[in-house]
Scaffold this active site. Structure first.
Site, short mmCIF file in Angstrom:
data_model
loop_
_atom_site.label_atom_id
_atom_site.label_comp_id
_atom_site.label_asym_id
_atom_site.label_seq_id
_atom_site.Cartn_x
_atom_site.Cartn_y
_atom_site.Cartn_z
N LYS A 152 0.85 -1.19 0.00
CA LYS A 152 0.00 0.00 0.00
C LYS A 152 0.89 1.24 0.00
O LYS A 152 1.77 1.39 0.85
CB LYS A 152 -0.84 0.00 1.26
CG LYS A 152 -2.32 0.12 1.00
CD LYS A 152 -3.07 -0.13 2.28
CE LYS A 152 -4.40 0.55 2.23
NZ LYS A 152 -5.13 0.38 3.48
O1 LIG Z 1 -7.68 0.88 2.84
C1 LIG Z 1 -8.37 1.17 3.75
C2 LIG Z 1 -8.37 2.45 4.41
O2 LIG Z 1 -7.16 2.61 5.05
C3 LIG Z 1 -9.53 2.50 5.33
O3 LIG Z 1 -10.66 2.10 4.63
C4 LIG Z 1 -9.74 3.85 5.97
O4 LIG Z 1 -10.97 3.89 6.61
P1 LIG Z 1 -11.39 4.98 7.67
O5 LIG Z 1 -11.68 6.25 6.96
O6 LIG Z 1 -12.60 4.42 8.34
O7 LIG Z 1 -10.22 5.14 8.59
#
Ligand SMILES: O=C[C@H](O)[C@H](O)COP(=O)(O)O
Ligand SMILES: O=P(O)(O)OC[C@H]1O[C@](O)(CO)[C@@H](O)[C@@H]1O
Length: 955
Positions: A152
């Protein structure tokens, strides 16, 4: 998550399973070790058709930050390895990712690489660092070694080029933190470009997968808040604004999806598709509903569409299974979505600005989460390692404690400790500090070469030397002296002596202790140009030659920086060995380099375990350790803050008797590093502790305590001082070997204190000044056969008094007591007094100076420094001249009972010492310091006794 217990999972009507028919893959936005290990994750795959897993720093923080899932592995790893909290985290995270990847692998196979991925995010600290990101992506990709891994990478301005490179290199990436259409477009463009360049080289592009994580709920969070604010303020567009509540995030996602569809149709993409490329799917992230007023499955229900992924947090996953609805919502009413986008713009909701803020906030909050996660790992590590690490306790008055907390938070937010590790000079003055930081890496470096030192140690042993005599000054002698004083003699090895003086009597005394034929001489000088080691080498080389003849060089070893004058001398004189230092390490930071290690090895200290101990300190201060958990940082912050904000600039060093000499090394480190441009820390070493009443408000007490060999007097005195409200930092060492840790700990703390003081802690501008003055005098001597004449402003019996005109004027004259009275009369609260004695440093003179300083301290209630010249010139001398003008100095010189020649020079050791004292005094005077020189004629012991009683009468 209640997947394990719920009864209705896996029914035919399971709506999660139904997503597949709509071309959407449900992924889970969650990782936890026990969840994977106990089969819960597998159950989601089996029953809900789960197709992938994502993690982020906040998710790992929740997983590792609480509970005990990871404790057993942490213990196990720390039993065999020395790891920083960051390294430890990575090991744990990678194990989790691997375990998860294993569970997901059958999905990966079944979907032919479309799904079945698990994502691992690069460090959030790298979000604005292209080079750092690509390096970490490569490293993690290789280390995890799973085909169904996605790295990521944040889709920031700096992350996108790293993503493109990763794609080009065949790494599958999940680009995260995408909020705006434009950012998404840039990412898709980078994906295509990365594939194209790889394809152009004829490499396979069919195995690369990628998703673009487009964040949803956070957009509504911001936009809705702005709407509510304006509505509450009676905005004229209140109704139109209210109509947009909860709509913008989904509209934004729908419009992004339209872009995806368009690009897929393009010729450019078709060519890549024909070569086997997989499209970069849009992945809806941040799909947990944050606003309770909305449906808890809003961001799943409304974003269902082909060739997409929704990574769903656990609660939303459960909720969707329970009452989610499936329809092709993503392509529904696209015009309506475009209208919402146009409306938000017309109404000035500034989605553009909001998305920019969200990127910044997103990066910052992942950094916060990571800080907190690493803090937990660091705490657990400290608890497990316990006494294997230095244990530091700070007892501070509440105002200092608060200020240190604030300083800590400033460093946490700015990431300056990571900058320090990245050798970024902006942490200090933005000068050339970055070129002086090799000490940060030297422990690793020396461990990699430790077998050379071990081989040297066995050679020394085999040759049967009885003594090692090290000749050097300051950073080249004080570390070795600590090693000699702390560890003493090792069976089967020679005794290590350290000579750092030009006093003829002292040189003679050392000569008397050794047999040159059985002595290994270590000539130690980084620069190779320092006067003292050069003349000492000349003297002992000649002495040894008398007994060893042409083979004399074989009893000499040099430690010096590459290319120095000393290296040439050593080569020319056939030295047995030359060990090199690092040019990017200053003398006072060199103890864990060859400057400390060569004498340590020669004297039989087991250097490998010494270095391994030091490595624990390095890891405990690593860049991954948040400042609140980095005890060396804390120490530096305390010293820096106490000096700059509370006028507590006297660092009073107290050490257990068995490690007492650490103070001598520490003095140089603190004084030479920080005492400049009119500020800094003044180390006060070896000043036996007194009652709280003898101290002012200008001190911080640093107590280095060897737990097995404590002094009850010291413990009691320190406790009384802490109770009286004096700031005290106690550092417990469990073993003597931990002085290796103390070395690094204090180096790091000093670098931090330097930053707080806003100075360059790696230069020593004012030491050079007195070297120049000394050089002028020795040159004059060589030319004329005598030192330039000087006139005492007063004489009284065995004493002659010298000073520059200004000081002489202030001291007026009269008899000895009157002059001393005038000198000490100038002392103000918060000043310190330096007794600078250019005489032989032996047991009796040390006892003499010690008792004198204590009488002065107790009478005048000021800090005292008791120093011997020329040794201190390469140590505290920098601060006396360059630091704050709060020192009052009494320099003591004396007739030499006997002198010694310096081979090849007209001048003698006695002349050099006299020139050094005069050079020192000239610079003190030139810097406007309050200073007096008293010269003793006749027998030294009588003179010193008489001086003590005169001082006694004067104070
Ligand atoms: O890849 C996933 C993201 O990091 C995650 O969905 C973020 O979600 P949030 O806005 O609830 O922290
Ligand atoms: O190792 P060198 O170059 O001989 O220097 C000795 C000492 O002299 C100084 O350069 C100045 O006093 C110190 O910083 C250093 O430790």
């Amino acid at each position: 998550m209640n997947v394990v217990t719920k009864q209705d999972v896996g029914t035919v009507a399971n709506v999660l399973r139904g997503m597949e028919k709509h071309g959407q893959s449900p992924w889970l936005d969650f990782i936890q070790r026990s969840f994977t290990a106990n089969g819960s994750l597998q159950k989601l795959v089996d029953e809900d058709g789960l197709k992938g897993v994502t993690s982020n720093p906040a998710i790992f923080e929740k997983a590792m930050g609480y509970g005990t899932d990871y404790d057993a592995q942490i213990k196990e790893l720390l039993q065999t390895e020395i790891l920083s909290p960051g390294e430890l985290y990575e090991r744990l995270a990678i194990d989790d990712i691997r375990a998860t990847a294993k569970v997901m692998y059958p999905v990966f196979e079944a979907t032919k690489g479309l799904d079945g991925y698990v994502s691992l995010e690069v460090s959030p600290y790298l979000a604005f660092d292209t080079k750092g990101t690509i390096e970490e992506a490569r490293r993690l990709w290789k280390t995890v070694g799973a085909q169904n891994l996605m790295i990521k990478i944040p889709g920031t301005h700096d992350g996108v080029p790293a993503f493109q490179m990763a794609t080009d290199e065949g790494i599958s990436v999940n680009v995260t933190l995408l909020f705006s259409l434009q950012a998404y477009k840039d990412v898709l463009e980078a994906y295509i470009s990365g594939l194209e360049s790889r394809h152009a080289r004829g490499e396979d592009i069919s195995k690369i997968a990628s998703v673009a994580s487009f964040f949803v709920s956070r957009i509504d969070g911001k936009i809705d808040a702005a709407i509510d604010k304006r509505v509450a303020a009676g905005d004229k567009d209140a109704e139109a604004l209210k109509a947009l509540r909860g709509k913008v995030a989904i509209a934004n996602a729908k419009v992004a999806y339209q872009h995806y569809l368009e690009v897929k149709k393009s010729d450019r993409w078709q060519k890549l598709a024909a070569a086997g490329a997989q499209p970069q799917r849009l992945l809806w992230a941040s799909t947990g509903t944050k606003d309770k007023a909305y449906s808890d499955v809003l961001y799943v229900d409304e974003l269902v569409g082909p060739e997409t992924v929704n990574t769903i947090p656990p609660a939303t996953f459960d909720a969707f299974r329970d009452h989610g609805k499936l329809r092709d919502s993503l392509i529904e009413d696209v015009e309506g979505a475009k209208h919402v986008m146009a409306q938000q713009e017309r109404l000035g909701l500034d989605l553009h600005g909001v998305t920019e803020t969200l990127v910044k906030e997103g990066c910052a909050s992942f950094c916060d989460a990571f800080d907190s996660l690493l803090g937990v790992v660091a705490r657990k590590e400290n608890e497990i390692l316990a006494k294997k690490l230095l244990i530091q306790k700070a007892e501070l008055p509440s105002d200092i404690e608060e200020a240190v907390k604030a300083e800590t938070e400033t460093w946490r937010k700015s990431g300056d400790l990571r900058k320090l590790w990245a050798k970024d000079a902006s942490v200090w003055t933005g000068g050339d500090e970055g070129k002086w930081l090799k000490w940060l890496d030297i422990v690793d470096d020396r461990l990699a070469h430790v077998s050379e030192l071990e081989a040297f140690a066995s050679d020394v042993k085999a040759r049967g030397f009885t003594d090692v005599l090290l000749l050097g000054m300051g950073g080249s002698s004080l570390g070795p002296e600590v090693i000699a004083e702390t560890f003493g003699k090792h069976a089967g090895f020679p005794t290590l002596h350290v000579l750092d003086s030009t006093d003829p009597q002292q040189v003679k005394s050392f000569e008397g202790k050794i047999d040159p034929a059985k002595t290994l001489f270590i000539v130690s000088s980084k620069s190779g140009g320092t006067l003292e080691p050069n003349i000492l080498k000349a003297y002992f080389f000649e002495a040894a030659k008398k007994v060893l003849g042409d083979k004399v060089g074989q009893n000499f070893v040099a430690v010096t920086d590459p290319g120095s004058h000393m290296e040439q001398v050593a080569k020319g004189d056939g030295f047995w060995k030359i060990f090199y230092g690092e040019k990017q390490i200053g003398g006072r930071y060199s103890v864990l380099s060859n400057f400390g290690l060569v004498p340590a090895a020669a004297s039989g200290l087991p250097v490998r375990s010494f270095l391994e101990s030091a490595l624990r300190s390095v890891k405990a201060s690593a860049q991954s350790v948040p400042p609140a958990f980095n005890t060396a940082f804390q120490l530096g912050a305390i010293l820096g803050v106490a000096a700059t904000k509370f006028g507590r600039d006297k660092v009073t060093i107290v050490a257990s008797p068995a490690i007492y000499d650490l103070g001598a090394w520490l003095e140089q480190l603190l004084a030479e590093s920080t005492g400049k441009i009119g500020r800094g820390l003044v180390p006060i070493d070896d000043e036996t502790l007194g009652e709280p009443a003898v101290y002012g408000n200008d001190r911080v007490f640093a107590y280095l305590r060897l737990t097995g060999e404590t002094s009850s007097e010291q413990d009691a005195a320190i406790a009384a001082l802490a109770k009286a409200g004096q700031p005290v930092v106690t550092i417990d060492l469990d073993t003597k070997e931990q002085i290796a840790q103390a070395f690094f700990h204090w180096e790091f703390a000093t670098a931090v204190a330097g930053a707080v003081l806003d100075i360059d802690p790696f230069d020593q501008p004012d030491v050079e000044a007195s070297k120049i003055e000394t050089k002028k005098l020795t040159t004059a001597y060589n030319e004329t056969g005598s030192l330039p004449a000087e006139t005492a402003f007063a004489t009284d019996g065995a004493f002659s008094f010298f000073a520059d005109a200004k000081n002489a004027g202030a001291l007026k004259g009269g008899d000895t007591v009157a002059i001393l009275k005038a000198l000490f009369g100038q002392v103000k609260p918060d000043d310190y007094i330096g007794i600078l004695a250019y005489v032989e440093r032996d047991e009796s003179t040390r006892a003499w100076i010690q008792s004198l300083r204590l009488r002065i301290r107790d009478a005048l209630k000021v800090a005292t420094a008791a120093e011997f010249g020329p040794r201190f010139l390469h140590s505290t001398g920098q601060a006396y001249k360059g630091g704050a003008n709060n020192g009052v100095f009494l320099q003591i010189t004396a007739d030499d009972a006997a002198d010694l020649p310096v081979p090849g020079e007209k001048y003698t050791f006695g002349v050099v010492k006299a020139a050094q004292a005069r050079g020192d005094f000239d610079v003190l005077a030139e810097r406007g310091r309050r200073a007096l020189r008293v010269h003793i004629k006749g027998p030294l012991d009588e003179g010193l006794r008489a001086l003590s009683s005169a001082i006694e009468s004067a104070i």
